[in-house]
Design a protein around this motif. Sequence first.
Motif, PDB file in Angstrom:
ATOM      1  N   LEU A  93       0.835  -1.204   0.000  1.00 18.12           N
ATOM      2  CA  LEU A  93       0.000   0.000   0.000  1.00 18.12           C
ATOM      3  C   LEU A  93       0.870   1.255   0.000  1.00 18.12           C
ATOM      4  N   PRO A  94       0.335   2.372  -0.518  1.00 17.65           N
ATOM      5  CA  PRO A  94       1.057   3.643  -0.396  1.00 17.65           C
ATOM      6  C   PRO A  94       1.137   4.069   1.071  1.00 17.65           C
ATOM      7  N   LYS A  95       2.277   4.626   1.457  1.00 20.10           N
ATOM      8  CA  LYS A  95       2.477   5.085   2.834  1.00 20.10           C
ATOM      9  C   LYS A  95       1.875   6.472   3.048  1.00 20.10           C
ATOM     10  N   LYS A  96       1.364   6.687   4.239  1.00 25.37           N
ATOM     11  CA  LYS A  96       1.095   8.042   4.716  1.00 25.37           C
ATOM     12  C   LYS A  96       2.274   8.526   5.573  1.00 25.37           C
ATOM     13  N   ASP A  97       2.773   7.632   6.404  1.00 22.55           N
ATOM     14  CA  ASP A  97       3.872   7.950   7.313  1.00 22.55           C
ATOM     15  C   ASP A  97       5.197   7.575   6.649  1.00 22.55           C
ATOM     16  N   LYS A  98       5.909   8.573   6.153  1.00 22.83           N
ATOM     17  CA  LYS A  98       7.144   8.320   5.399  1.00 22.83           C
ATOM     18  C   LYS A  98       8.319   7.930   6.299  1.00 22.83           C
ATOM     19  N   LEU A  99       8.150   8.025   7.630  1.00 22.41           N
ATOM     20  CA  LEU A  99       9.236   7.704   8.544  1.00 22.41           C
ATOM     21  C   LEU A  99       9.296   6.217   8.887  1.00 22.41           C
ATOM     22  N   LEU A 100       8.265   5.471   8.502  1.00 21.72           N
ATOM     23  CA  LEU A 100       8.259   4.045   8.796  1.00 21.72           C
ATOM     24  C   LEU A 100       9.282   3.316   7.939  1.00 21.72           C
ATOM     25  N   PHE A 101       9.888   2.296   8.500  1.00 20.61           N
ATOM     26  CA  PHE A 101      10.880   1.500   7.781  1.00 20.61           C
ATOM     27  C   PHE A 101      10.192   0.647   6.713  1.00 20.61           C
ATOM     28  N   PRO A 102      10.749   0.593   5.482  1.00 15.53           N
ATOM     29  CA  PRO A 102      11.963   1.255   4.996  1.00 15.53           C
ATOM     30  C   PRO A 102      11.651   2.660   4.469  1.00 15.53           C
ATOM     31  N   LYS A 103      12.460   3.630   4.882  1.00 16.26           N
ATOM     32  CA  LYS A 103      12.195   5.028   4.550  1.00 16.26           C
ATOM     33  C   LYS A 103      12.356   5.311   3.062  1.00 16.26           C
ATOM     34  N   GLU A 104      13.165   4.505   2.355  1.00 21.17           N
ATOM     35  CA  GLU A 104      13.407   4.780   0.926  1.00 21.17           C
ATOM     36  C   GLU A 104      12.238   4.385   0.042  1.00 21.17           C
ATOM     37  N   LEU A 105      11.271   3.646   0.578  1.00 20.31           N
ATOM     38  CA  LEU A 105      10.094   3.256  -0.203  1.00 20.31           C
ATOM     39  C   LEU A 105       8.894   4.121   0.153  1.00 20.31           C
ATOM     40  N   ASP A 106       8.086   4.410  -0.858  1.00 20.62           N
ATOM     41  CA  ASP A 106       6.830   5.132  -0.636  1.00 20.62           C
ATOM     42  C   ASP A 106       5.686   4.177  -0.335  1.00 20.62           C
ATOM     43  N   THR A 107       6.013   2.888  -0.251  1.00 24.01           N
ATOM     44  CA  THR A 107       4.996   1.866  -0.006  1.00 24.01           C
ATOM     45  C   THR A 107       5.368   1.062   1.238  1.00 24.01           C
ATOM     46  N   LEU A 108       4.381   0.335   1.741  1.00 22.84           N
ATOM     47  CA  LEU A 108       4.612  -0.532   2.894  1.00 22.84           C
ATOM     48  C   LEU A 108       3.865  -1.839   2.674  1.00 22.84           C
ATOM     49  N   ALA A 109       4.551  -2.962   2.941  1.00 21.66           N
ATOM     50  CA  ALA A 109       3.907  -4.273   2.912  1.00 21.66           C
ATOM     51  C   ALA A 109       3.277  -4.505   4.281  1.00 21.66           C
ATOM     52  N   VAL A 110       1.977  -4.795   4.313  1.00 20.30           N
ATOM     53  CA  VAL A 110       1.261  -4.890   5.587  1.00 20.30           C
ATOM     54  C   VAL A 110       0.437  -6.172   5.644  1.00 20.30           C
ATOM     55  N   ARG A 111       0.295  -6.709   6.850  1.00 18.25           N
ATOM     56  CA  ARG A 111      -0.637  -7.800   7.068  1.00 18.25           C
ATOM     57  C   ARG A 111      -1.014  -7.910   8.539  1.00 18.25           C
ATOM     58  N   ILE A 112      -2.070  -8.673   8.817  1.00 18.94           N
ATOM     59  CA  ILE A 112      -2.570  -8.874  10.182  1.00 18.94           C
ATOM     60  C   ILE A 112      -2.543 -10.368  10.474  1.00 18.94           C
ATOM     61  N   PRO A 113      -1.684 -10.828  11.377  1.00 16.70           N
ATOM     62  CA  PRO A 113      -1.611 -12.262  11.677  1.00 16.70           C
ATOM     63  C   PRO A 113      -2.914 -12.797  12.255  1.00 16.70           C
ATOM     64  N   LYS A 114      -3.156 -14.072  12.029  1.00 16.78           N
ATOM     65  CA  LYS A 114      -4.414 -14.704  12.425  1.00 16.78           C
ATOM     66  C   LYS A 114      -4.484 -15.004  13.921  1.00 16.78           C
ATOM     67  N   ASN A 115      -3.344 -15.360  14.510  1.00 15.67           N
ATOM     68  CA  ASN A 115      -3.318 -15.769  15.913  1.00 15.67           C
ATOM     69  C   ASN A 115      -3.604 -14.577  16.829  1.00 15.67           C
ATOM     70  N   PRO A 116      -4.660 -14.634  17.651  1.00 12.97           N
ATOM     71  CA  PRO A 116      -4.992 -13.504  18.532  1.00 12.97           C
ATOM     72  C   PRO A 116      -3.902 -13.213  19.562  1.00 12.97           C
ATOM     73  N   VAL A 117      -3.138 -14.220  19.955  1.00 16.21           N
ATOM     74  CA  VAL A 117      -2.039 -13.994  20.897  1.00 16.21           C
ATOM     75  C   VAL A 117      -0.978 -13.103  20.257  1.00 16.21           C
ATOM     76  N   ILE A 118      -0.686 -13.337  18.987  1.00 15.45           N
ATOM     77  CA  ILE A 118       0.315 -12.527  18.285  1.00 15.45           C
ATOM     78  C   ILE A 118      -0.208 -11.105  18.073  1.00 15.45           C
ATOM     79  N   ARG A 119      -1.497 -10.981  17.765  1.00 18.04           N
ATOM     80  CA  ARG A 119      -2.061  -9.624  17.608  1.00 18.04           C
ATOM     81  C   ARG A 119      -2.005  -8.855  18.926  1.00 18.04           C
ATOM     82  N   GLU A 120      -2.260  -9.524  20.025  1.00 19.57           N
ATOM     83  CA  GLU A 120      -2.172  -8.873  21.332  1.00 19.57           C
ATOM     84  C   GLU A 120      -0.739  -8.451  21.621  1.00 19.57           C
TER      85      GLU A 120
END
Length: 346
Positions: A93-120
């Motif tokens: 996805l396109p980034k809004k926050d340009k300070l997030l790693f990696p700073k040289e990319l305008d995009t960020l790879a994102v996902r939400i893990p399935k395990n609720p323990v990991i999300r917590e």
Amino acid sequence: MKTLISSDVRLLANLIQEGKVVVFPTETVYGIGASTKNEEACLRVYEIKGRPKDNPLIAHFHSIEEIEKVCVLGELGRKLLEKYAPGPLTLILPKKDKLLFPKELDTLAVRIPKNPVIREWIKLSGGAISAPSANLSGRPSLTKLADVVRYFDGKVDGILIAEEPSYGIESTVVSLVGEHPVLLRPGSIESKELKIILPDLVFPNPFETLSVESVSHVPLSPGTKYKHYAPSAQVLLVSTDEFVQSLKAGFDPKDTAWIGFSLSGNEEKGKVLSERKDVLSKEGEGSLEFDHFSFVSTNEEYTSKLYAFFEACDLAKVQTIICETPKPGKGWEGLINRLEKASLRK
């Protein structure tokens, strides 16, 4: 280095807040991660893995709302996450926050893990955790705690004990930043399903040597540029007829291993031990019984066993792993991708 091995999510969240590196399980494979807001810690992940610096990490979030705070989600992105998240889907996805790693990319790879323990744990850590798969770069991802401890005890600050991965291969990756959505990496969520929401989904040639890159020539997704998923042993991907013939051909069972659907009735050709078992002692040391034959009945079972079998073969110093081609149908797409990449000798 002393590694904290614990199921206490608060202790492991404290490590992330302190700029440390933690190995953790997801439903797909184990990850090795650090705070997405901490560039120094993320760079340490690369150092520990021996990972090329231009191979991006995936930021793991605990909710869709948190993703939307830092990225432009859009209608398609929201539809995909509402249907498949939490789960094994990564979006570029396109980034809004340009300070997030990696700073040289305008995009960020994102996902939400399935395990609720990991999300917590991610929530307690104070923000997203950027992580590739927990393995040495180029090797198969790890799916067993015993293997994680063997590789990373003394190299990382923490190992989070939670439910082990069940899917067995990395997440499906889809880019939503170009003119058309692009399937960058096949996985458990298959293109046939995705095309219901993304009818114009584009499929790069799986054998194309050039990856989908940003304007700065940095790949947008892991798993698209460098050799991946390969054990030290040579992997032979063969048809069912070739697989059955190989069992009759007199391969030395000390140097060869087989994984596939067509083992039943053929195992007498070699000495068959019990199924592989990992036993993690209190001291964190694994013991291993190895079977040179791994029988599977479905593509999903094949996928869930594949990387652990590769790892067991290398521990047993097997020279050749003969893999039967997957069955057409559900589970074929991600599995054939990993097998083809593992069988490439370059």
